[in-house]
Design an enzyme around this catalytic site. Structure first.
Site, PDB file in Angstrom:
ATOM      1  N   VAL A 202      -3.800   7.158  -2.383  1.00 39.12           N
ATOM      2  CA  VAL A 202      -3.682   5.804  -2.904  1.00 39.12           C
ATOM      3  C   VAL A 202      -3.096   4.938  -1.804  1.00 39.12           C
ATOM      4  O   VAL A 202      -2.190   5.353  -1.092  1.00 39.12           O
ATOM      5  CB  VAL A 202      -2.800   5.749  -4.176  1.00 39.12           C
ATOM      6  CG1 VAL A 202      -1.370   6.115  -3.873  1.00 39.12           C
ATOM      7  CG2 VAL A 202      -2.856   4.362  -4.832  1.00 39.12           C
ATOM      8  N   SER A 203      -3.661   3.751  -1.619  1.00 35.76           N
ATOM      9  CA  SER A 203      -3.106   2.817  -0.631  1.00 35.76           C
ATOM     10  C   SER A 203      -2.002   2.002  -1.290  1.00 35.76           C
ATOM     11  O   SER A 203      -1.918   1.908  -2.517  1.00 35.76           O
ATOM     12  CB  SER A 203      -4.195   1.885  -0.099  1.00 35.76           C
ATOM     13  OG  SER A 203      -4.617   0.987  -1.107  1.00 35.76           O
ATOM     14  N   THR A 204      -1.151   1.407  -0.470  1.00 32.29           N
ATOM     15  CA  THR A 204      -0.058   0.586  -0.992  1.00 32.29           C
ATOM     16  C   THR A 204      -0.596  -0.559  -1.836  1.00 32.29           C
ATOM     17  O   THR A 204      -0.062  -0.881  -2.904  1.00 32.29           O
ATOM     18  CB  THR A 204       0.785   0.033   0.174  1.00 32.29           C
ATOM     19  OG1 THR A 204       1.205   1.118   0.992  1.00 32.29           O
ATOM     20  CG2 THR A 204       1.987  -0.723  -0.339  1.00 32.29           C
TER      21      THR A 204
ATOM     22  N   GLU B 245      -3.516  -0.778  -3.456  1.00 33.63           N
ATOM     23  CA  GLU B 245      -4.114  -0.290  -4.705  1.00 33.63           C
ATOM     24  C   GLU B 245      -3.040   0.029  -5.731  1.00 33.63           C
ATOM     25  O   GLU B 245      -3.189  -0.264  -6.920  1.00 33.63           O
ATOM     26  CB  GLU B 245      -4.959   0.951  -4.429  1.00 33.63           C
ATOM     27  CG  GLU B 245      -6.262   0.658  -3.712  1.00 33.63           C
ATOM     28  CD  GLU B 245      -6.957   1.927  -3.249  1.00 33.63           C
ATOM     29  OE1 GLU B 245      -8.195   1.905  -3.153  1.00 33.63           O
ATOM     30  OE2 GLU B 245      -6.279   2.923  -2.993  1.00 33.63           O
ATOM     31  N   GLN B 246      -1.947   0.631  -5.277  1.00 28.98           N
ATOM     32  CA  GLN B 246      -0.871   0.984  -6.185  1.00 28.98           C
ATOM     33  C   GLN B 246      -0.231  -0.271  -6.764  1.00 28.98           C
ATOM     34  O   GLN B 246       0.111  -0.320  -7.951  1.00 28.98           O
ATOM     35  CB  GLN B 246       0.174   1.818  -5.449  1.00 28.98           C
ATOM     36  CG  GLN B 246       1.105   2.558  -6.393  1.00 28.98           C
ATOM     37  CD  GLN B 246       1.786   3.735  -5.714  1.00 28.98           C
ATOM     38  OE1 GLN B 246       1.615   3.947  -4.534  1.00 28.98           O
ATOM     39  NE2 GLN B 246       2.540   4.501  -6.466  1.00 28.98           N
TER      40      GLN B 246
END
Length: 548
Positions: free
Chosen positions: A13-15, A17-18
């Site tokens: 998960v990318s920052t 997206e989170q």
């Protein structure tokens, strides 16, 4: 008894997206663990990249570890929550899946219900990957459209340059305005004034650096930084946008003809008259013939300045003898001195011919004198074994920080459950802890990869002799363009000692350079020890650095 299928779980998960979509690593892992339990699959390993973009493999240390473990046959299948966790681009996804398939590892997506062990699954993967990329590109286009609209209405996108600051004007932080920082604006005006008075880019950078000024990111001014300021119409109150398309991939090759240039809502730092004067000078100088150095510079960017460590670039001096004959001397000089001036470093020039001869001779000696190469090989293996303890110590320290952060998370969760901390403060603190945890987990993955490389079997003398021998032969047989290409592919850096003589030459080999550029083994004219004999060359299976 039927042997269970060994499964590797991959989650990412990318920052962004989170933050935007609430994607959760823990939710992905929990779902995939339950799936494996339901279908009696053995979990061979879990690979988690936290806070990392899926744009490329670079920086995704857990994915790199997964691909290495696939080569070692540690599992039979890789499963992800959604296939876009593996890669954002269809071509990258197919490349990764192809690497897995070559090692007899299937790829399965939980959400899309297909696996690549069947022709139908491979077809579905390609189709859904194309659809996913289309959706992503549509979102990107919509974002670009919004940015273009902002630019057309005179609003700035992205970071502001030196002299300005963006400040919020409403409580929600959705609206902002650009204001002048007078201390920085004075530097910008000074740059325009100096250039309009006839000073060059290097002279201006040198002047600012001597006075202790820094760029917005705290670095000394360079000729490129000065040029960018002089060419930025924002300083005269305008908004410029859409000069380049796909900058991250195409860089300056992506220049477009649909430039947006409008009056902005922000205040100007320099006057319209000053801007026009400077642009006239910029246009005049751009049409002047650029300096072209005669001669072929083999080591540009590879030699390091003995004073500051920056890459050295081509330079020359032209003098006249008493009889009027022109004498041209060619050198390598410090790149930082040439772009930022004497406040940062000095020329530290070395003669071109002497430096190139010393480097090629150093490589030749390593081939023809076995005791030199044996010493190098011994040093490589000692260095590899000596690195293991510091890496293990650092890994232990990182793991301790991870454990401490996990304890803090449990502590805050307990306080929240007992109503001793309000929801907003709990969410804020939890987000901070998760960011710190992502950083430490990424660091742990990187260290584990480094330890894996350093604990591999020792480097053999035959392998090093083969690589350096083939490199030396190709250098002596190839025309200049190929020699320069080889140099920049293989030579990582060349250091000089205090007397400006060649101190060391660091060579870096990997599977790709060995396969594509050093694949032909030269036949030795003399069957002396140290000369590489004709025949099958040892194969390189890992990245290898050699200092001679």
């Amino acid at each position: 008894m039927i042997q269970k299928v060994r499964v590797a779980i991959y989650a990412r998960v990318s920052t962004e997206e989170q933050a935007e979509y609430g994607y959760s690593i823990d939710a992905q892992l929990d779902t995939l663990r339950k799936y494996c339990e339901l279908y009696s699959r053995e979990i061979a390993g879990e690979y988690v990249d936290r806070g990392v973009s899926g744009k490329s493999i670079e920086g995704r240390y857990e994915l790199q570890r997964l691909l290495l473990d696939a080569k070692d046959g540690k599992f039979d299948e890789v499963i992800v929550w959604k296939f876009n966790r593996m890669a954002r681009k269809n071509i990258d996804l197919l490349h990764i899946v192809d690497m897995l398939e070559k090692n007899n590892v299937a790829f399965r997506s939980f959400s899309e219900s297909f696996d690549t062990s069947t022709p139908t699954g491979r077809f579905a993967l390609q189709m859904m990957g194309a659809v996913s990329e289309l959706e992503r590109n549509t979102i990107v286009d919509n974002v670009k459209m919004g940015h273009k609209h902002r630019a057309k209405t005179g609003k700035h996108n992205g970071k502001v340059p030196l002299g300005y600051r963006s400040v919020k004007v409403d409580l929600r932080g959705r609206e902002s305005k650009i204001v002048i920082i007078e201390e920085e604006a004075a530097i910008v005006r000074n740059i325009f004034e100096q250039y309009s008075a006839g000073h060059g880019l290097k002279a201006i950078a040198n002047n600012l650096n001597h006075r202790g000024h820094k760029t917005r990111i705290g670095k000394p001014f360079s000729t490129c930084a000065i040029r960018d300021i002089l060419d930025n119409p924002m300083f005269v109150g305008k908004i410029r946008y859409n000069r380049y398309e796909n900058w991250a991939e195409r860089r300056r090759k992506g220049k477009t003809s649909e430039l947006i240039l409008v009056e902005g809502h922000h205040p100007a730092i320099v006057s319209d008259e000053m801007w026009k004067k400077v642009q006239l000078l910029r246009q005049k100088k751009s049409s002047m013939p650029k300096k072209r150095f005669e001669g072929e510079y083999l080591l540009t960017g590879l030699i390091r300045c003995p004073e500051c460590g920056a890459a050295m670039t081509a330079s020359r001096t032209v003098n006249r003898a008493k009889d009027g004959t022109k004498i041209v001397r060619m050198y390598y000089s410090c790149g930082r001195f040439r772009s930022q001036g004497s406040s940062v470093c000095h020329a530290n020039s070395v003669r071109k011919d002497e430096a190139e001869k010393a480097v090629t001779e150093r490589i030749r000696q390593a081939v023809t004198q076995p005791h030199i190469l044996k010493k190098v090989v011994r040093s490589i293996n000692e260095h590899r074994s000596g690195r293991i303890k510091p890496l293990r110590d650092e890994l232990a320290a990182v793991q301790a920080r991870i454990d401490k952060l996990e304890e803090k998370k449990l502590k805050y969760l307990g306080l929240y459950e007992m109503d001793e901390i309000d929801r907003d403060l709990f969410a804020e603190r939890l987000n901070d802890l998760n960011r710190e945890l992502d950083t430490e987990l990424t660091r742990r993955s990187k260290l584990e990869l480094e330890l894996r490389d350093d604990q591999a079997e020792p480097v053999s003398y035959e392998l090093v002799r083969s690589l350096v021998g083939r490199f030396d032969t190709l250098l002596h047989r190839s025309p200049f363009p190929q020699r320069k290409t080889l140099m920049h592919l293989i030579v990582k850096k060349i250091t000089l000692d205090e007397g400006k003589c060649v101190d060391s030459v660091e060579l870096a080999f990997n599977e790709e350079t060995e396969k594509h550029f050093l694949s032909v083994a030269p036949s030795a004219e003399l069957n002396a020890e140290g000369a590489f004999p004709f025949g099958k060359a040892p194969t390189l299976k890992q990245k290898l650095s050699i200092v001679i």
